[in-house]
Scaffold this active site. Structure first.
Site, short mmCIF file in Angstrom:
data_model
loop_
_atom_site.label_atom_id
_atom_site.label_comp_id
_atom_site.label_asym_id
_atom_site.label_seq_id
_atom_site.Cartn_x
_atom_site.Cartn_y
_atom_site.Cartn_z
N ASN A 1 0.87 -1.18 0.00
CA ASN A 1 0.00 0.00 0.00
C ASN A 1 0.91 1.22 0.00
O ASN A 1 1.50 1.54 1.02
CB ASN A 1 -0.89 -0.05 1.25
CG ASN A 1 -1.65 1.25 1.46
OD1 ASN A 1 -1.74 2.08 0.57
ND2 ASN A 1 -2.21 1.41 2.66
N TRP A 2 0.99 1.87 -1.15
CA TRP A 2 1.93 2.99 -1.27
C TRP A 2 1.40 4.29 -0.67
O TRP A 2 2.11 5.29 -0.64
CB TRP A 2 2.29 3.20 -2.75
CG TRP A 2 3.30 2.22 -3.26
CD1 TRP A 2 3.92 1.22 -2.55
CD2 TRP A 2 3.83 2.13 -4.59
NE1 TRP A 2 4.78 0.54 -3.35
CE2 TRP A 2 4.75 1.08 -4.62
CE3 TRP A 2 3.59 2.85 -5.77
CZ2 TRP A 2 5.44 0.72 -5.77
CZ3 TRP A 2 4.27 2.50 -6.92
CH2 TRP A 2 5.20 1.44 -6.92
N LYS A 3 0.14 4.31 -0.28
CA LYS A 3 -0.44 5.53 0.31
C LYS A 3 -0.19 6.72 -0.63
O LYS A 3 -0.22 6.56 -1.84
CB LYS A 3 0.11 5.74 1.72
CG LYS A 3 -0.05 4.47 2.56
CD LYS A 3 0.20 4.65 4.02
CE LYS A 3 -0.02 3.31 4.71
NZ LYS A 3 0.08 3.39 6.16
N HIS B 1 -9.38 1.24 4.77
CA HIS B 1 -8.12 1.40 5.50
C HIS B 1 -8.33 2.34 6.69
O HIS B 1 -9.11 3.28 6.60
CB HIS B 1 -7.04 1.95 4.56
CG HIS B 1 -5.68 1.93 5.16
ND1 HIS B 1 -5.25 2.91 6.02
CD2 HIS B 1 -4.67 1.03 5.07
CE1 HIS B 1 -4.03 2.61 6.42
NE2 HIS B 1 -3.65 1.48 5.86
N GLU C 1 -6.68 4.72 7.79
CA GLU C 1 -6.47 6.15 7.49
C GLU C 1 -7.70 6.75 6.82
O GLU C 1 -8.00 7.93 6.99
CB GLU C 1 -5.20 6.32 6.64
CG GLU C 1 -3.95 6.11 7.50
CD GLU C 1 -2.75 5.56 6.75
OE1 GLU C 1 -2.72 5.62 5.51
OE2 GLU C 1 -1.83 5.05 7.44
N GLU D 1 -5.40 -4.94 10.53
CA GLU D 1 -4.39 -3.90 10.72
C GLU D 1 -4.63 -3.18 12.03
O GLU D 1 -5.44 -2.23 12.08
CB GLU D 1 -4.44 -2.90 9.56
CG GLU D 1 -4.15 -3.51 8.21
CD GLU D 1 -3.51 -2.50 7.28
OE1 GLU D 1 -2.45 -2.82 6.73
OE2 GLU D 1 -4.05 -1.39 7.14
N GLY E 1 2.50 2.35 10.62
CA GLY E 1 3.43 3.46 10.44
C GLY E 1 4.16 3.87 11.70
O GLY E 1 4.81 4.91 11.74
N SER F 1 3.38 -2.08 10.28
CA SER F 1 4.84 -2.18 10.47
C SER F 1 5.40 -3.57 10.14
O SER F 1 6.35 -4.02 10.77
CB SER F 1 5.23 -1.76 11.90
OG SER F 1 4.90 -0.40 12.11
#
Ligand code: PGA
Length: 250
Positions: A9-11, A96, A98, A168, A174, A214
């Site tokens: 997941n490159w965000k 997600h 976020e 998650e 992160g 992580s």
């Protein structure tokens, strides 16, 4: 037997040029990696470059979000499932943390987006996970149960069979604080029990549940050794070809 899935997941990282440079290094490092499926989810603007760069390889490309409306329309800033599909995506991340934290995503919208993905022929990677205060209050399994009940369990058995779940823990994303293999294994076991309750033994045995938060080259082996962990959804460590290839080749 469940085939592992290693997903990046490159965000909000990587332009099209960055994307091409990544694939140039990454593809040779995973050319022989047949033991797992590989998925990379770039930002929308870099999807075309990723699809082009990954053509002919076993690496699939996915989106990080999609609108829950599947028909074209006046929705400024949104991208639909059919658009992702037409751009060459195979999958899409849904819900997600976020998105939940910064963009008002709820279990109800997670369900809507999951249905939109399925209707568009995309495999949804549906994220669940508890926040730190919820874990500290001993509520992890309750939180997962609610997210599962309201965001996932309303799918039909046929729909459920097409999704991937990503566990998650929000406090591990992160932060460099990875869940211990036991913590992750406990959460995955709890989720699989929910699946069994809702969809039966065979569906529970077939469902892929990824760990995210992580995940790094040096902890992926311990995580993947847990029987209920079927892969990883990787943020930071998926940005470098070297580290993500080490994760793929755990
Ligand atoms: P991280 O992100 O690997 O950087 O913790 C994981 C994720 O958000 O999917």
């Amino acid at each position: 037997m469940r085939k592992p899935l290693m997903a990046g997941n490159w965000k909000m990282y990587k332009t099209p040029a960055d994307t091409r440079a990544f694939f140039e290094k990454f593809l040779p490092l995973v050319a022989g990696s047949k033991h797992c499926d590989i998925l990379i989810c770039p930002p929308f603007v870099s999807i075309a470059a990723a699809v082009e760069a990954a053509r002919g390889s076993a690496v699939a490309i996915g989106g990080q979000n999609l609108h829950y409306v599947t028909k074209d329309g006046a929705y400024t800033g949104e991208v639909s499932g059919p658009m992702l599909k037409a751009a060459g995506c195979a999958s899409v991340i849904v819900g997600h943390s976020e998105r939940r934290q910064y963009f008002g995503e709820t279990d109800a919208t997670v369900l809507q987006r999951t249905l939109a993905a399925l209707e568009s022929g995309l495999q949804p990677v549906v994220c669940v996970g508890e926040r730190l205060e919820e874990r500290e209050a001993g509520r992890t399994e309750d939180v997962l149960a609610t997210q599962f009940k309201d965001g996932i369990a309303k799918l039909t058995p046929e729909q459920f069979a097409q999704i991937v779940i990503a566990y998650e823990p929000v406090w591990a994303i992160g932060t460099g604080k990875v869940a211990t293999p036991k913590m992750a294994a406990d959460a995955h076991r709890a989720l699989r029990a929910r699946i069994e309750q809702a969809y039966g033994k065979a569906a529970a045995a077939a469902a892929r549940i990824l760990y995210g938060g992580s995940a790094k080259p040096d902890n992926v082996k311990g995580l993947m050794a847990q029987p209920d962990i079927d892969g990883a959804l990787v943020g930071g460590a998926s940005l470098e070809a070297s580290s993500f290839s080490l994760i793929v080749n755990f």
